[in-house]
Write an enzyme that holds these catalytic residues in place. Structure first.
Site, PDB file in Angstrom:
ATOM      1  N   GLN A 110      -4.979  -1.530 -11.079  1.00 34.38           N
ATOM      2  CA  GLN A 110      -3.659  -1.959 -10.609  1.00 34.38           C
ATOM      3  C   GLN A 110      -2.951  -2.840 -11.628  1.00 34.38           C
ATOM      4  O   GLN A 110      -1.723  -2.824 -11.733  1.00 34.38           O
ATOM      5  CB  GLN A 110      -3.810  -2.708  -9.279  1.00 34.38           C
ATOM      6  CG  GLN A 110      -2.543  -2.802  -8.460  1.00 34.38           C
ATOM      7  CD  GLN A 110      -2.226  -1.516  -7.720  1.00 34.38           C
ATOM      8  OE1 GLN A 110      -3.100  -0.917  -7.112  1.00 34.38           O
ATOM      9  NE2 GLN A 110      -0.979  -1.085  -7.763  1.00 34.38           N
ATOM     10  N   LYS A 113      -1.324  -0.350 -14.058  1.00 32.38           N
ATOM     11  CA  LYS A 113      -0.335   0.443 -13.343  1.00 32.38           C
ATOM     12  C   LYS A 113       0.918  -0.383 -13.091  1.00 32.38           C
ATOM     13  O   LYS A 113       2.045   0.066 -13.349  1.00 32.38           O
ATOM     14  CB  LYS A 113      -0.928   0.931 -12.014  1.00 32.38           C
ATOM     15  CG  LYS A 113       0.022   1.782 -11.191  1.00 32.38           C
ATOM     16  CD  LYS A 113      -0.528   2.063  -9.812  1.00 32.38           C
ATOM     17  CE  LYS A 113      -1.851   2.773  -9.837  1.00 32.38           C
ATOM     18  NZ  LYS A 113      -2.299   3.154  -8.478  1.00 32.38           N
ATOM     19  N   LYS A 125      -6.054  -6.133  -5.194  1.00 36.93           N
ATOM     20  CA  LYS A 125      -6.444  -5.105  -4.224  1.00 36.93           C
ATOM     21  C   LYS A 125      -7.260  -5.785  -3.131  1.00 36.93           C
ATOM     22  O   LYS A 125      -7.850  -6.856  -3.347  1.00 36.93           O
ATOM     23  CB  LYS A 125      -7.287  -4.016  -4.892  1.00 36.93           C
ATOM     24  CG  LYS A 125      -7.256  -2.687  -4.169  1.00 36.93           C
ATOM     25  CD  LYS A 125      -5.928  -1.968  -4.371  1.00 36.93           C
ATOM     26  CE  LYS A 125      -5.921  -0.604  -3.693  1.00 36.93           C
ATOM     27  NZ  LYS A 125      -4.665   0.125  -3.959  1.00 36.93           N
ATOM     28  N   ASP A 165      -2.580   1.271   2.057  1.00 41.22           N
ATOM     29  CA  ASP A 165      -3.474   2.091   1.245  1.00 41.22           C
ATOM     30  C   ASP A 165      -4.174   3.027   2.216  1.00 41.22           C
ATOM     31  O   ASP A 165      -3.726   3.190   3.362  1.00 41.22           O
ATOM     32  CB  ASP A 165      -4.473   1.212   0.471  1.00 41.22           C
ATOM     33  CG  ASP A 165      -5.149   1.952  -0.672  1.00 41.22           C
ATOM     34  OD1 ASP A 165      -6.290   2.414  -0.466  1.00 41.22           O
ATOM     35  OD2 ASP A 165      -4.571   2.098  -1.753  1.00 41.22           O
TER      36      ASP A 165
END
Length: 443
Positions: A110, A113, A125, A165
């Site tokens: 992440q 990204k 996360k 998610d």
């Protein structure tokens, strides 16, 4: 032995029990070695050692009472990995497979990204081994309220902004947000993926799937091609898969396959997406139901999506689903492009093979960044107390994905790997984070 390899070896020894995290870290660190070697100051500042360790790991128990009156206890996590570029940003995964290794791998990915989106967000996360499937709304609410009672101490609109998610959809986000609001007595943009009537963003539901197709579309455009007339195989049948299929079909492709945890479907005439929406998003049923009403469709149990000849493959299910034998089958059948819609759905061996065979490989940290990009746009709308139209958000999303493609392609060429978007995406994402970390000192 080089600096990056020493860090990789140390990680493998220290975290031997975390295979998913080691896989992600090894892949990233190996590919960014040229950029690291070009700047000796990184080693002097122990930048990689700091990059691979989360700034904070929060682990807690989540007690709740089921409909039978029995007390259940799950494990909750939040990995606040890196805040060099902004508040931690990343989803909350609710699935029995959730553990520390998987969340560290997801949080680490992440970071890069989020960096690639060019938006001011760091990487994080979280989640729990709670499984919302088969649970009543009351049970899901009880779990979410207990989970947020602890999590609310650690998050905030300028600190850490979780999102949805796997297993965390509109229902779960609503319960989590309601509990945060009740405890903190404030209405803020502390979660993204909210309902449209209370702070959510249009196009968020479609963002990851649409963004994936926009990324691949730009790659095809650079080659003088398009989705028109292409055969597309998609794995998964959740949010990402459904909207990737919808956008690919809108651009003229024939979407042949989709899958779920029990099996997969092949419809050479093109999958009826309205039926998929009804089965998976309304009734929450199984793909086997699709075959019962579509004579042109074949239903198969187990795996097999990648055994079907196609021009473009979009793995949108889960990590390590596309393995070396699948890669060989795709190459043998003439597949030209693989675009990752899920997080790390392709094994390292399969990724290397596809690239070696000349397949255009679009890594997830670049090609599936559309979801977090629109989450960050939701944060912007919340801060400004504004709501943009679907067309405005979709246009911004497409612009971001086109920009990510070119950032990855340019970085790959700059460091001697033209066309290798894995190397390019990792280096482009890394350089921005590394520069911010160096500027902020040893923290």
């Amino acid at each position: 032995m080089g600096y990056t390899q020493r860090v990789i070896d140390d990680l493998k020894e220290r975290y031997a029990d975390q295979p998913e995290f080691i896989q992600a870290a090894d892949e990233v660190l190996t590919s960014i070695a040229p950029a690291v070697d070009a700047n000796p100051a990184y080693e002097q500042a122990a930048l990689l050692e700091r990059l691979v360790e989360p700034e904070r790991i929060i682990m807690f128990r989540v007690p709740w009472i089921d409909d039978a009156g029995k007390v259940q206890v799950n494990r909750g996590y939040r990995i606040e990995f890196n805040s060099a570029l902004g508040p931690y940003k990343g989803g909350l995964r609710l699935h029995p497979s959730v553990n520390l290794s998987i969340l560290k791998f997801l949080g680490f990915e992440q970071i890069f990204k989020n960096s690639l989106t060019t938006l001011p967000i760091g990487g994080g996360k979280g989640g729990s081994d709670f499984n919302p499937k088969g649970r009543s709304d009351r049970e899901v609410m009880a779990f979410c309220q207990s989970f947020m009672t602890e999590l609310c101490r650690h998050i905030g609109p300028d600190t850490d902004v979780p999102a949805g998610d796997i297993g965390t959809g509109a229902r779960e986000i609503g319960y989590l947000f309601g509990q945060y609001k009740r405890i903190r007595n404030e209405f803020t943009g502390v979660l993204t993926g909210k309902g449209l009537t209370w702070g959510g963003s249009l196009a968020r539901t479609e963002a990851t799937g649409f963004g994936l197709v926009y990324f691949v579309e730009e790659l095809l455009s650079e080659r003088g091609e398009s989705f028109e007339g292409k055969r597309v195989n998609i794995s998964g049948s959740g949010n990402v898969a459904i909207y990737a299929a919808e956008k690919a079909a809108a651009l003229g492709a024939t979407v042949q396959t989709m899958s779920d945890s029990t099996g997969w479907i092949l419809d050479p005439a093109g999958i009826d997406l309205a039926a998929i929406h009804e089965i998976k998003e309304v009734r929450r049923g199984r793909l086997s139901e699709y075959a019962e009403t579509h004579p042109s469709c074949e239903y198969h149990e187990g795996r097999g999506v990648w055994s079907v000849a196609c021009d473009i493959a979009l793995p949108c299910a889960t990590q390590n689903e596309l393995q070396i034998d699948d890669a060989r089958a795709l190459v043998a059948a003439g597949c030209a492009v693989v675009g990752e819609g899920a997080n790390m759905p392709t094994t390292r061996e399969a990724t290397d093979y596809l690239i070696d065979q000349g397949v255009a490989f679009c890594p997830g940290k670049a090609s599936n960044a559309g979801g977090v990009a629109v989450s960050a746009l939701e944060m912007s709308q919340n801060s400004e107390r504004l709501s943009w139209t679907f067309e405005e958000v979709d246009a911004k999303l497409k612009g971001i994905m086109v920009g990510i493609y070119h950032a990855a392609a340019d970085a790959a060429a700059e460091f001697g790997h033209p066309g290798n978007l894995v190397v390019g995406a990792n280096i482009a994402g890394f350089k921005k984070v590394a520069d911010a970390m160096m500027a902020q000192g040893i923290v």
